[in-house]
Design an enzyme around this catalytic site. Structure first.
Site, PDB file in Angstrom:
ATOM      1  N   GLY A 151      -8.537  -9.883   1.101  1.00  0.00           N
ATOM      2  CA  GLY A 151      -7.256 -10.079   1.779  1.00  0.00           C
ATOM      3  C   GLY A 151      -6.787 -11.513   1.617  1.00  0.00           C
ATOM      4  O   GLY A 151      -6.233 -11.896   0.588  1.00  0.00           O
ATOM      5  N   GLY A 152      -7.021 -12.330   2.641  1.00  0.00           N
ATOM      6  CA  GLY A 152      -6.500 -13.702   2.683  1.00  0.00           C
ATOM      7  C   GLY A 152      -6.712 -14.494   1.397  1.00  0.00           C
ATOM      8  O   GLY A 152      -5.768 -15.126   0.885  1.00  0.00           O
ATOM      9  N   TRP A 208      -2.630  -7.919  -0.632  1.00  0.00           N
ATOM     10  CA  TRP A 208      -1.738  -8.992  -0.162  1.00  0.00           C
ATOM     11  C   TRP A 208      -1.195  -8.722   1.236  1.00  0.00           C
ATOM     12  O   TRP A 208      -0.562  -9.579   1.826  1.00  0.00           O
ATOM     13  CB  TRP A 208      -0.574  -9.177  -1.137  1.00  0.00           C
ATOM     14  CG  TRP A 208      -0.954  -9.840  -2.427  1.00  0.00           C
ATOM     15  CD1 TRP A 208      -2.210 -10.220  -2.832  1.00  0.00           C
ATOM     16  CD2 TRP A 208      -0.069 -10.228  -3.489  1.00  0.00           C
ATOM     17  NE1 TRP A 208      -2.164 -10.797  -4.072  1.00  0.00           N
ATOM     18  CE2 TRP A 208      -0.856 -10.821  -4.501  1.00  0.00           C
ATOM     19  CE3 TRP A 208       1.298 -10.115  -3.694  1.00  0.00           C
ATOM     20  CZ2 TRP A 208      -0.309 -11.302  -5.692  1.00  0.00           C
ATOM     21  CZ3 TRP A 208       1.853 -10.592  -4.871  1.00  0.00           C
ATOM     22  CH2 TRP A 208       1.055 -11.187  -5.861  1.00  0.00           C
ATOM     23  N   LYS A 209      -1.393  -7.503   1.730  1.00  0.00           N
ATOM     24  CA  LYS A 209      -0.840  -7.105   3.037  1.00  0.00           C
ATOM     25  C   LYS A 209       0.666  -7.424   3.056  1.00  0.00           C
ATOM     26  O   LYS A 209       1.316  -7.288   2.018  1.00  0.00           O
ATOM     27  CB  LYS A 209      -1.592  -7.801   4.177  1.00  0.00           C
ATOM     28  CG  LYS A 209      -3.100  -7.685   4.045  1.00  0.00           C
ATOM     29  CD  LYS A 209      -3.825  -8.127   5.276  1.00  0.00           C
ATOM     30  CE  LYS A 209      -5.306  -8.195   4.982  1.00  0.00           C
ATOM     31  NZ  LYS A 209      -6.117  -8.299   6.176  1.00  0.00           N
ATOM     32  N   HIS A 243      -7.208   1.700   5.575  1.00  0.00           N
ATOM     33  CA  HIS A 243      -7.476   0.303   5.939  1.00  0.00           C
ATOM     34  C   HIS A 243      -7.490   0.190   7.461  1.00  0.00           C
ATOM     35  O   HIS A 243      -6.718   0.859   8.157  1.00  0.00           O
ATOM     36  CB  HIS A 243      -6.397  -0.603   5.339  1.00  0.00           C
ATOM     37  CG  HIS A 243      -6.736  -2.055   5.440  1.00  0.00           C
ATOM     38  ND1 HIS A 243      -6.614  -2.759   6.613  1.00  0.00           N
ATOM     39  CD2 HIS A 243      -7.237  -2.919   4.525  1.00  0.00           C
ATOM     40  CE1 HIS A 243      -7.003  -4.008   6.411  1.00  0.00           C
ATOM     41  NE2 HIS A 243      -7.399  -4.134   5.144  1.00  0.00           N
TER      42      HIS A 243
HETATM   43  C1  PEP Z   1      -8.651  -6.812   3.888  1.00  0.00           C
HETATM   44  O1  PEP Z   1      -7.496  -6.923   4.298  1.00  0.00           O
HETATM   45  O2  PEP Z   1      -9.000  -5.749   3.393  1.00  0.00           O
HETATM   46  C2  PEP Z   1      -9.543  -7.966   4.007  1.00  0.00           C
HETATM   47  C3  PEP Z   1     -10.782  -7.811   3.668  1.00  0.00           C
HETATM   48  O3  PEP Z   1      -8.984  -9.133   4.475  1.00  0.00           O
HETATM   49  P1  PEP Z   1      -9.701 -10.581   4.502  1.00  0.00           P
HETATM   50  O4  PEP Z   1     -10.313 -10.800   3.144  1.00  0.00           O
HETATM   51  O5  PEP Z   1      -8.597 -11.526   4.805  1.00  0.00           O
HETATM   52  O6  PEP Z   1     -10.743 -10.517   5.571  1.00  0.00           O
END
Ligand code: PEP
Length: 246
Positions: free
Chosen positions: A228-229, A11-12, A93
């Site tokens: 992520g998103g 979720w960051k 990360h």
């Molecule tokens: C991540 O933060 O590890 C990632 C893969 O983000 P996203 O899916 O948004 O590219």
């Protein structure tokens, strides 16, 4: 032995208690053959852990300190994550590497502390666009791995290949590009431990969406995803979870 199929939500610095409730309710009624891990911001770990107790969902940290305790304001120790119920922690990360100057030596120490605390370390590796264009992808990824693999508990390790140019950009590696690097990672891990390499869960991360998840996860050496998103949207995350080969 079958490799673990795994989808991890990162979720960051996003989400709130409502998303905790919404995501848990959505996952409770979903069919998903993969193991699912959610890594929310640390203040939501306890609520998520409580809400997922009767579900087959694990909780993970997004980072841990390189220290176990002491005068390190703002830090969170691996043991603390484990104590509140985390089973996993993301380490290395690209946002930690780029924005918080984390280098391979620091990341290797964090992996050791996390594993000593009983956590599975999700080691993120990947090249920048410049490194890819210079033909250095495999060199970069192997260097990131070798810093950690000399002294690691393979039973508590997952590797996520996340090309930096694909993270949060909407640009995804093609299934062929992703498979090529995943296969190279597995071969490289085999030079340290053949048995571990055949069992290691290797995840792809970088703009995974419901539309591209199935073809990415169908690749031989891709065992799931780090999301992520799309992990902030219950419908999208559930669709990605159900795209994992079972
Ligand atoms: C991540 O933060 O590890 C990632 C893969 O983000 P996203 O899916 O948004 O590219």
């Amino acid at each position: 032995m079958m490799r673990q199929s795994l989808v991890i939500a990162n979720w960051k610095l996003n989400g709130n208690l409502k998303l905790v409730d919404d995501m848990v309710s959505a996952l409770a009624s979903a069919r998903c053959s993969a193991d699912v891990v959610i890594c929310p911001p640390a203040p939501y770990l306890a609520a998520l852990e409580t809400a997922t107790q009767r579900l087959n969902i694990e909780v993970g940290g997004q980072n841990c300190s390189v220290y176990s305790n002491g005068a390190y304001t703002g830090e969170i120790a691996a043991e603390m994550l484990a104590e509140v119920g985390c089973k996993y922690v993301l380490l290395g990360h690209s946002e930690r590497r780029a924005l918080f100057a984390e280098d391979d030596t620091l990341i290797a120490k964090k992996v050791q502390l996390a594993q000593q605390a009983g956590l599975t370390a999700v080691l993120c590796v990947g090249e920048t666009l410049q490194q890819r264009e210079a033909g250095k992808t495999l060199d970069v990824v192997k260097a990131q791995l070798s810093a950690v693999l000399n002294d690691v508990d393979f039973n508590r390790l997952v590797v996520a290949y996340e090309p930096v140019w694909a993270i949060g950009t909407g640009e995804t590696a093609t299934p062929e590009q992703a498979q090529e690097v995943h296969a190279a990672i597995r071969q490289y891990v085999a030079t340290f431990n053949t048995d571990a390499a055949s069992k290691l869960a290797l995840l792809y991360g970088g703009s995974v969406k419901p539309e591209n998840a199935e073809i990415l996860f169908a690749q031989d050496d891709i065992d799931g995803g780090l999301i992520g998103g799309a992990s902030l949207n219950t419908d999208q995350f559930l669709a990605i979870c159900s795209a994992v080969k079972g």
